[in-house]
Every structure is written in C-alpha cells, then in structure tokens.
Design a protein around this motif. Sequence first.
Motif, short mmCIF file in Angstrom:
data_model
loop_
_atom_site.label_atom_id
_atom_site.label_comp_id
_atom_site.label_asym_id
_atom_site.label_seq_id
_atom_site.Cartn_x
_atom_site.Cartn_y
_atom_site.Cartn_z
N VAL A 1 12.99 -78.77 48.39
CA VAL A 1 12.01 -78.33 47.40
C VAL A 1 12.57 -77.15 46.61
CG1 VAL A 1 9.71 -77.36 47.06
CG2 VAL A 1 10.05 -79.18 48.74
N LEU A 2 13.17 -76.21 47.31
CA LEU A 2 13.77 -75.06 46.64
C LEU A 2 14.86 -75.52 45.68
CD1 LEU A 2 14.70 -71.78 48.52
CD2 LEU A 2 16.10 -72.63 46.66
N HIS A 3 15.67 -76.47 46.12
CA HIS A 3 16.72 -77.05 45.27
C HIS A 3 16.11 -77.66 44.02
CE1 HIS A 3 20.34 -80.10 45.16
NE2 HIS A 3 20.00 -79.68 43.95
N ALA A 4 15.04 -78.43 44.19
CA ALA A 4 14.40 -79.11 43.06
C ALA A 4 13.85 -78.11 42.05
CB ALA A 4 13.29 -80.03 43.56
N ILE A 5 13.26 -77.03 42.53
CA ILE A 5 12.68 -76.04 41.61
C ILE A 5 13.78 -75.31 40.84
CG2 ILE A 5 11.39 -73.88 41.49
CD1 ILE A 5 9.71 -74.88 43.83
N LEU A 6 14.85 -74.91 41.52
CA LEU A 6 15.94 -74.23 40.82
C LEU A 6 16.58 -75.14 39.78
CD1 LEU A 6 17.73 -72.27 43.71
CD2 LEU A 6 15.96 -71.45 42.11
N ALA A 7 16.75 -76.43 40.12
CA ALA A 7 17.33 -77.38 39.17
C ALA A 7 16.42 -77.55 37.96
CB ALA A 7 17.57 -78.72 39.85
N ALA A 8 15.11 -77.60 38.19
CA ALA A 8 14.16 -77.75 37.09
C ALA A 8 14.18 -76.53 36.17
CB ALA A 8 12.75 -77.98 37.64
N VAL A 9 14.26 -75.35 36.76
CA VAL A 9 14.30 -74.12 35.95
C VAL A 9 15.56 -74.09 35.09
CG1 VAL A 9 14.51 -71.61 36.07
CG2 VAL A 9 12.87 -72.78 37.53
N LEU A 10 16.68 -74.56 35.64
CA LEU A 10 17.92 -74.58 34.87
C LEU A 10 17.85 -75.59 33.74
CD1 LEU A 10 20.87 -73.74 34.47
CD2 LEU A 10 21.52 -75.50 36.13
N ARG A 11 17.22 -76.74 34.00
CA ARG A 11 17.22 -77.83 33.03
C ARG A 11 16.25 -77.62 31.88
NH1 ARG A 11 19.97 -81.75 30.48
NH2 ARG A 11 18.58 -83.35 29.68
N ARG A 12 15.06 -77.06 32.16
CA ARG A 12 13.99 -77.07 31.17
C ARG A 12 13.05 -75.90 31.40
NH1 ARG A 12 9.97 -80.07 34.37
NH2 ARG A 12 11.06 -80.95 36.17
N VAL A 13 12.08 -75.78 30.51
CA VAL A 13 11.03 -74.80 30.71
C VAL A 13 10.06 -75.38 31.72
CG1 VAL A 13 9.13 -73.52 29.65
CG2 VAL A 13 11.27 -73.84 28.41
N LEU A 14 9.97 -74.77 32.87
CA LEU A 14 9.18 -75.30 33.98
C LEU A 14 7.75 -74.81 33.90
CD1 LEU A 14 9.17 -76.87 36.69
CD2 LEU A 14 9.72 -74.71 37.81
N ARG A 15 6.81 -75.73 33.96
CA ARG A 15 5.40 -75.38 33.99
C ARG A 15 4.83 -75.67 35.36
NH1 ARG A 15 2.84 -74.25 29.24
NH2 ARG A 15 1.26 -73.52 30.70
N GLU A 16 4.08 -74.72 35.88
CA GLU A 16 3.58 -74.81 37.26
C GLU A 16 2.67 -76.00 37.48
OE1 GLU A 16 0.56 -74.64 40.08
OE2 GLU A 16 0.16 -73.76 38.10
N ALA A 17 1.85 -76.37 36.47
CA ALA A 17 0.92 -77.49 36.63
C ALA A 17 1.66 -78.79 36.87
CB ALA A 17 0.02 -77.60 35.39
N GLU A 18 2.73 -79.04 36.12
CA GLU A 18 3.50 -80.26 36.32
C GLU A 18 4.26 -80.21 37.65
OE1 GLU A 18 7.01 -82.97 34.26
OE2 GLU A 18 6.31 -81.14 33.29
N LEU A 19 4.75 -79.02 38.00
CA LEU A 19 5.43 -78.86 39.29
C LEU A 19 4.51 -79.25 40.43
CD1 LEU A 19 7.87 -77.68 40.94
CD2 LEU A 19 6.62 -75.52 40.92
N ALA A 20 3.26 -78.82 40.36
CA ALA A 20 2.29 -79.15 41.41
C ALA A 20 2.10 -80.65 41.52
CB ALA A 20 0.96 -78.45 41.14
N LYS A 21 1.98 -81.34 40.39
CA LYS A 21 1.77 -82.78 40.40
C LYS A 21 2.98 -83.52 40.96
CE LYS A 21 -2.33 -83.36 38.42
NZ LYS A 21 -3.44 -84.08 39.08
N ASP A 22 4.16 -83.05 40.60
CA ASP A 22 5.38 -83.78 40.94
C ASP A 22 5.86 -83.51 42.36
OD1 ASP A 22 7.58 -85.38 40.65
OD2 ASP A 22 8.66 -84.06 39.30
N LEU A 23 5.83 -82.25 42.78
CA LEU A 23 6.43 -81.88 44.07
C LEU A 23 5.42 -81.58 45.17
CD1 LEU A 23 9.38 -79.55 43.04
CD2 LEU A 23 9.51 -81.86 43.93
#
Length: 276
Positions: free
Chosen positions: A63-85
């Motif tokens: 999960v930590l890996h996924a969040i760091l990768a998302a932050v690097l790739r794009r502007v991460l929004r918490e609402a979508e993060l909650a739905k996806d992960l």
Amino acid sequence: MPRAVDPDLPWGYWLRCEMGPREPRYVDDFTGGEYLSIRAAFWTGRMGMPSYQGEPPQQLLEVLHAILAAVLRRVLREAELAKDLFEGNRIASQMFLMWLHACGLIVSESEKDVRFSLTAEGHSVLLMLIATRPDSVKAHRPNLATAKDLAGLGRSSDREERFAEIEGVVSQWDAAFLRRVEAGKPAVVLAMRMKGPMPVLQTVWALRFDSMEHRDAVYDWICTRLDRWQAWSELAETYSSKELTNKLLTCLAEERCISREDQGAYSIKREALPNI
C-alpha cells in the motif's frame, strides 16, 4: 532524526551487509541497528513500526508503495485513493496519507493543500520498494514500470504523442492496457503475457465504445494512472473481468463527482520533475 538521503539511489544504500553463519544482516552505522533485510531496516528502523510474525508486513508495504508511486505519477486525491486502495474507507486513506506526511516521505505546499509531492527520501524509498518487491506479494513477475517511467512516460501536451510513447513502451510489459478494435468497435483492452513455454500476450479484458473519441478519453484517464496498472491487471487475472470493470468505473465515477474547479487535480503533473 532521519539522515539526508540521495533521491537518485534506493533507500538503504548506506547499509553495510555482514555475512553471518545463517543469513546476512544489514547494519545501519548511523543508528546502530541490525536487520535481516533492507525492508526490515526501513519498516522497523526508519518508520519505527513493529514487525508482523518476524517480518515487515508486506501488504502494508505494498500500500505504501502504491501511494508513493501515485504521488510521483500524478496529482493524488484522497477520495479516489480511498475508493481504489481502501474499499471506500476514507478514514484509512486519510490516516495513511497523514502518516506518510508526518514521517517526511510526502509533502504538501500548505496545510490546506491536498496536492502532495515526494520528498527526496520518499523518492528514494520508492526506488527501494520497487527493487525489493518479494515474490510473496505478487501474482506474477512485475511489469517493467520503473520510477523513471512513472515520472516521465507520456508527458507530452499532445494526446496522440502521449499515446504513441506509452503504447510503444508498455507493449513489452507483462500486463498493459492498449487501444484496439474489438468486434468492430473501438475498445480499451488489457493484454497479459501468459505463463508457459510461449509467453505470448493474450487479451483478457475489453471495454468497447461507440466512438474513438470516447475510447481515447477513457484511455487517457487510464494512462494517467499508469501506477495502478499492475494492481488492476491482477483483478482480471485473479478474479474476473467484472471485478476490473467495476474498479475502473468506480474510480472514474469518483472523479466525475468532483466539482469543476477541482477537476484539474486529476491531470498528469506537468511541472518540473526530478532528474531521474
């Protein structure tokens, strides 16, 4: 206090490996700690977290890996993060982001700014997690997505140029979303490399559209989330194509619920990227 970290090198590059009678140990001369793995040095030494059954909890590191990768790739929004992960659990997603922020792996410009970026150490940690991902937490050999791909692949302002660059690279991966024509209609497909003596690509999922414009709009959204392709592909491999369809449409619907002034937060970051 954590030490200064070179973002171009995987976290733990300073550790000293000592060969023992049974297994090697990784020694951190900065803290004096000894660990059985680099991941253990990070989880228990740097993050101050307890091990689980004698090892770092690999699923939490995923999960930590996924969040760091998302932050690097794009502007991460918490609402979508909650739905996806986090299966819609926004308390869990908020807690994870606050924890990573407090530990200094991600940072926002202000307390009111929900847009995060990686710190130098956060980028270094991502490189380490990519390099040390164990077989126990992946269904098959990981694809070729690197931190450099996540940061730089598909950054052109021209959509067709982005598509051409991305498809030229991901066609060599073990799992890739591609544009195709299925049953006479434009479609986005998931192609996966099959196991066996002839590891050819096979289409395992397809989403058809009435027009190429609709297909390309959805494909652009999927390409923005290149960091999630591996996890999404495992839904189609492990469960069924319905699971993948539901995941994508749920995340896409979450974006559509955002007000017009916030919609730009989902676009790929165009600002200067780290020199990696």
